[in-house]
Design a protein around this motif. Sequence first.
Motif, PDB file in Angstrom:
ATOM      1  N   HIS A   1       0.837  -1.207   0.000  1.00 28.28           N
ATOM      2  CA  HIS A   1       0.000   0.000   0.000  1.00 28.28           C
ATOM      3  C   HIS A   1       0.874   1.260   0.000  1.00 28.28           C
ATOM      4  CE1 HIS A   1      -3.588   2.359   0.506  1.00 28.28           C
ATOM      5  NE2 HIS A   1      -3.138   2.904   1.630  1.00 28.28           N
TER       6      HIS A   1
ATOM      7  N   SER B   1       2.136   1.648  -3.530  1.00 29.02           N
ATOM      8  CA  SER B   1       1.097   2.099  -4.461  1.00 29.02           C
ATOM      9  C   SER B   1       0.722   3.571  -4.257  1.00 29.02           C
ATOM     10  CB  SER B   1      -0.158   1.223  -4.312  1.00 29.02           C
ATOM     11  OG  SER B   1      -0.777   1.425  -3.047  1.00 29.02           O
ATOM     12  N   GLN B   2       0.933   4.069  -3.027  1.00 28.83           N
ATOM     13  CA  GLN B   2       0.612   5.466  -2.719  1.00 28.83           C
ATOM     14  C   GLN B   2       1.783   6.411  -3.005  1.00 28.83           C
ATOM     15  OE1 GLN B   2      -2.567   6.594  -1.760  1.00 28.83           O
ATOM     16  NE2 GLN B   2      -2.981   4.494  -2.410  1.00 28.83           N
TER      17      GLN B   2
END
Length: 442
Positions: free
Chosen positions: A398, A401-402
């Motif tokens: 995560h 992906s951010q």
Amino acid sequence: MTADAVAASSPPAPDPDLEDAEDDVDDENPTGAAGTDAAKKKKKKKKPKKKARYPWTVHVAEFQRKLQAAKPTQSDPPRVPLSQFFPSGGYPLGEIQDYKDDNLWRTTSEEKRQLDRLTMEDPETTYESIRKGAEVHRLVRQHARRNIRPGMSLTEIAENIEAGTRALVDGDGLDAGVGFPTGVNLNSCAAHFTPNAGDTTILKMGDIMKVDIGVHVKGRILDSAFTMSWAPEYDQLIEAVKAATNTGIREAGIDVRLGELGGLIQETMESYEVEIGGKIYPVKAIENLSGHTITPYQIHGGAKGKSVPLVKTNDQTRMEEGDYFAIETFGSTGRGRVVEQGDCSHYARIYDVPNVPLRLTSAKTLLKTINKHFGTLPFCRRYLDRVGESKYLLALNHLVSQGIVNSYPPLFDQIGSMTAQFEHTIILRPTCKEVVSRGDDY
């Protein structure tokens, strides 16, 4: 007069034993008679102890013995902190090379020499942090080069190197420690592989392995790599890449254009060929890999970092005074180009991390751990395990992906090819070029 005559005419020397005996008689019999009860009670005189002719020699010898005993001795494997051997904080210089051609004047320029002296004498200078890292690197890698053998697991190799690094810098965090995950890249894998937990890969006799080790002190990263093989048929490949790295170091300097430097590296590398299994392979420089500047806590120099290409390009960017470069070269028997492939192990938090709201509580917690233990230094999944994180893959993905954490998957040339790597770090000082990571081994 002869010596015999002199001896005959001279009075005999007094006998010390007889004199002592006479003294004893006189003491016991002061009147010359049999002696009275009072005289008999007198104690016999004791001979004075002979004093050393040169009493200071005893003290000097004792001092030297104690001094020798007080000197620390490095263990095997190396685990005694380096600060015990250099208590004053002055660490060995690297190899000094003069600049070439138009920059030779810098060697004798009083202005540049004074600037160099001021930098060297500054107690907070980055030079000493870099040199400490270099000395740690030399000790750790020389032990590794002596002891790595086929049959060892890649996990054992990497963790032995990292344990030595942490012990010698006497740290494991943002002040000092491992500069980046130890690369143990086999065969067609050129870079960015370190074993994750549970990896059981074993080094084999026919493998060619690139070992990339990072050490940091106060965020100043020492980056240096070498290649090992137990198959003589890869000797020319290894020699080609080592020669290319040395060309890059020799030709680097203030005002040198990076694109032209890449051409010189390529020319050296591709002058070699390798015979494997009766077939001749040209050695190719891996065109999409490069050397790089290193800035505090940033292995690739950040947004304004410079790259040292391995092939000729049109890049007109110049090297500058004070630049700190990793000159690394990669050669291959394959196509000379790598692609990302396989299970990722390398990560690093982005320096100018964007302010992105995180919806996963686990991602927020993991980011705090990364900031605390690694900052913007590269890390791997084994390091997260080491600081007590578990079940973190969803949170880690995560963060990637951010756009908060970068992932760096392993880099492979084509299947069946063999790759090699050598690397040194250099400082472009005002008066000279210092190859800080140079050692007797390479």
